[in-house]
Each structure stands twice: as structure tokens, then as C-alpha cells.
Design an enzyme around this catalytic site. Structure first.
Site, mmCIF file in Angstrom:
data_model
loop_
_atom_site.group_PDB
_atom_site.id
_atom_site.type_symbol
_atom_site.label_atom_id
_atom_site.label_comp_id
_atom_site.label_asym_id
_atom_site.label_seq_id
_atom_site.Cartn_x
_atom_site.Cartn_y
_atom_site.Cartn_z
ATOM 1 C CG ASN A 145 -3.702 1.978 16.217
ATOM 2 O OD1 ASN A 145 -3.925 3.135 15.842
ATOM 3 N ND2 ASN A 145 -3.443 1.661 17.476
ATOM 4 C CD1 TRP A 146 -1.971 3.152 9.594
ATOM 5 C CD2 TRP A 146 -2.924 4.947 8.651
ATOM 6 N NE1 TRP A 146 -2.210 2.850 8.282
ATOM 7 C CE2 TRP A 146 -2.799 3.934 7.672
ATOM 8 C CE3 TRP A 146 -3.498 6.167 8.284
ATOM 9 C CZ2 TRP A 146 -3.225 4.108 6.355
ATOM 10 C CZ3 TRP A 146 -3.923 6.348 6.979
ATOM 11 C CH2 TRP A 146 -3.792 5.324 6.019
ATOM 12 C CE LYS A 147 0.183 2.027 17.952
ATOM 13 N NZ LYS A 147 1.132 1.423 18.883
ATOM 14 C CG HIS A 171 -4.028 1.429 21.921
ATOM 15 N ND1 HIS A 171 -2.802 1.724 22.469
ATOM 16 C CD2 HIS A 171 -3.782 0.619 20.859
ATOM 17 C CE1 HIS A 171 -1.854 1.116 21.759
ATOM 18 N NE2 HIS A 171 -2.428 0.445 20.778
ATOM 19 C CD GLU A 180 0.375 3.444 21.758
ATOM 20 O OE1 GLU A 180 -0.346 4.020 20.927
ATOM 21 O OE2 GLU A 180 1.237 2.596 21.439
ATOM 22 C CD GLU A 210 -2.831 -3.679 20.553
ATOM 23 O OE1 GLU A 210 -2.388 -3.797 19.409
ATOM 24 O OE2 GLU A 210 -3.004 -2.579 21.100
ATOM 25 N N GLY A 217 5.251 -1.880 19.925
ATOM 26 C CA GLY A 217 6.310 -0.993 19.452
ATOM 27 C C GLY A 217 7.705 -1.394 19.896
ATOM 28 C CB SER A 257 6.319 -6.456 17.843
ATOM 29 O OG SER A 257 6.731 -5.364 18.643
ATOM 30 N N GLY A 289 0.405 -1.919 14.315
ATOM 31 C CA GLY A 289 0.836 -0.523 14.435
ATOM 32 C C GLY A 289 1.907 -0.195 13.404
HETATM 33 P P1 13P Z 1 3.093 -2.156 16.997
HETATM 34 O O1 13P Z 1 2.598 -3.021 15.861
HETATM 35 O O2 13P Z 1 3.879 -0.970 16.521
HETATM 36 O O3 13P Z 1 3.809 -2.963 18.026
HETATM 37 O O4 13P Z 1 1.805 -1.527 17.703
HETATM 38 C C1 13P Z 1 0.795 -2.385 18.085
HETATM 39 C C2 13P Z 1 -0.373 -1.593 18.502
HETATM 40 O O5 13P Z 1 -0.344 -0.888 19.492
HETATM 41 C C3 13P Z 1 -1.583 -1.673 17.663
HETATM 42 O O6 13P Z 1 -2.672 -1.086 18.306
#
Ligand code: 13P
Length: 269
Positions: free
Chosen positions: A25-27, A115, A117, A187, A193, A233, A254
Site C-alpha cells: 500500500n503505497w498510500k 483503511h 486513514e 491493522e 506508521g 509496521s 506501507g
Molecule cells: P506501515 O507499514 O507504514 O505501518 O503502514 C501500514 C498500513 O497502513 C498498510 O495499509
């Protein structure tokens, strides 16, 4: 039918009978030029055998989808294309939105839905998540449904209640043939993150809670087919700890997935 790349060479996990799925997931990172470069680097870093054990999906920003689709097709790369979101209506006056049929037309196989976010910054409710799950299936793609508790909810001992409610709301309306095709990503919000992943036993417990919801709705046969990812993470060092768990079938990555070399090491772990 589904567009997952369960090609001949991809083998299910002999322990569970389920296909593993590791997703990037590159966001909101990597423009289309950077995306092409990152995907080429990832492809160079992987050996043919790496694709036998795990399906790999890449979820770039919308603007990268078309160039990546062309790259994957022309170079016959064995990545599945994914999206990070979609609207629940197929078309209409929804300025700025992208629909499931549009993604499907680009050979997208998986769409991340709900998600944390999006729930937090874009006010997506359980009802919206549910409508998106339906839209994704209607366009013959597979949703990756994200669920997870906040730090405060965990402290208050509400993790299980939260997971059950989120999963139930997102999937309870599905026919069993669709329910068994769901991918659910556990998650924990506090692990995203933050550099602090969940402990392996907590990830396993979260996955069991999620699978139990499917079991109570449709029985063991359906529940045993649902694929569950852990996200939060994940890095090359801890990836194997999660992949060994009985109920975890993959990872949603991520930060560490933005670097092709570290994402390759996660896949190889
Ligand atoms: P991180 O791997 O940066 O913690 O993000 C996880 C995430 O939100 C994947 O969708």
C-alpha cells in the site's frame, strides 16, 4: 470471475490450503514515473521462486494505475494490480471520485476498502465501507477490508468488540460464495506508521477474532477460506514472524513497501 492471479505456479500454503497475499500500500507516495521505476526494481529483486509462494499486489495512487498496468502487461510481470479506494456508485456526479468499474477496466484485482486513514481523515463510516465492499464485488474484483482498534480501545480491552463490529458490518450481507473470497487486513491503528508492530500473538488473536465472525455467519467451510493479512509496521525483520501464524495469510505493507529492496526482502522472508 475473480481476477486474482492464482496461476499454475502459485501454490497454496500446505498448512492452511489458502493462497498467501502480500500487498504494497503505497498510500499517497510515488508519482507515475517513480512508480514505474519502483516496480521494475522490485521485479529485478525477486527470483522466479518468490512468486510460487505468494501472490504480490501493488496498490499505487490512482494516477499510477494505467502506466503500471501497461508495464505489468508488456513485461509479463507477475504482480497483481490493486487500488487503495473506490467510490461505491458506478458513475455519476461525484466530483473527484473513481468508481469500481473504472478500476476493473484497468485490470485491478484488489481494492483496499475502509483503511483506517480513510475512516479517520475522510470520515468513512461502516455503512460506506459496506457499500464499497459490495461495489468491488459487483465489478468482479476482491476487496481487502481493513479493520483495527485504536490504542485507547486496546487499553480499554475493546479490541475484540471493535473487530467483530467492523467485520460484521462490512460482510454480513454477502452470499457465502463472495464471503469466502474476502481478504481482511487486521491493522491495529496504533501500529500503522509507528514503527511499533503488534506482537505476533496479538496479530494471531486478531486474525482468529476476524475468522470467527465469518464462522458464525457462514460456518467453518467459508471461514477457513477467508484470507487474513496483518498490517502495521511490517518490515523485513518481523515479516516472517507474522507469516508463520496459523491464521495470518499475508501482509499489508506501507512504509517498507516504498523501497523495492525492503519489500522484496519481506516477500522473501
Ligand atoms: P506501515 O507499514 O507504514 O505501518 O503502514 C501500514 C498500513 O497502513 C498498510 O495499509
Amino acid at each position: 470471475m475473480a481476477k486474482e492471479k492464482h496461476d499454475m505456479e502459485l501454490r497454496p500454503n500446505p498448512r492452511t490450503g489458502r493462497y498467501r497475499l502480500i500487498s504494497a500500500n503505497w498510500k499517497m507516495n510515488l508519482n507515475h514515473l517513480e512508480a514505474i521505476q519502483a516496480t521494475q526494481k522490485l521485479s529485478f529483486a525477486l527470483r522466479p521462486a518468490d512468486y510460487s509462494y505468494t501472490e504480490i499486489s501493488i496498490h499505487p495512487p490512482f494516477t499510477d494505475l494505467r502506466p503500471l498496468q501497461l508495464l505489468i502487461d508488456s513485461d509479463r510481470m507477475r504482480f497483481s494490480l490493486g487500488a487503495q479506494n473506490c467510490h461505491f456508485e458506478p458513475n455519476g456526479a461525484y466530483t473527484g471520485e473513481v468508481s469500481a468499474p473504472m478500476l476493473s477496466r484497468l485490470n485491478v484485482s484488489y481494492v483496499i476498502v475502509g483503511h483506517s486513514e480513510r475512516r479517520q481523515y475522510f470520515f468513512e463510516t461502516d455503512e460506506v465501507v459496506r457499500a464499497k465492499v459490495e461495489a468491488v464485488f459487483r465489478s468482479q474484483m476482491t476487496p481487502i477490508i481493513c479493520v483495527g482498534e485504536s490504542f485507547d480501545e486496546r487499553q480499554r480491552g475493546e479490541t475484540e468488540t471493535k473487530l467483530r463490529a467492523q467485520v460484521d458490518s462490512a460482510v454480513s450481507f454477502l452470499a457465502p460464495e463472495l464471503a469466502e473470497r474476502c481478504v481482511v487486513a487486521y491493522e491495529p491503528i496504533w501500529a500503522i506508521g509507528s514503527g511499533v508492530s503488534a506482537k505476533a500473538e496479538d496479530a494471531q488473536q486478531g486474525a482468529v477474532t476476524i475468522r470467527t465472525v465469518f464462522e458464525s455467519l457462514w460456518g467453518k467451510a467459508v471461514a477457513s477460506k477467508v484470507r487474513i493479512q496483518y498490517g502495521g509496521s511490517v518490515n523485513p525483520t518481523n515479516a516472517a514472524d507474522f507469516m508463520q501464524l496459523d491464521d495470518v495469510d499475508g501482509l499489508l505493507v506501507g512504509t517498507a513497501a516504498l523501497d523495492p529492496e525492503s519489500f522484496a526482502r519481506i516477500i522473501q522472508a
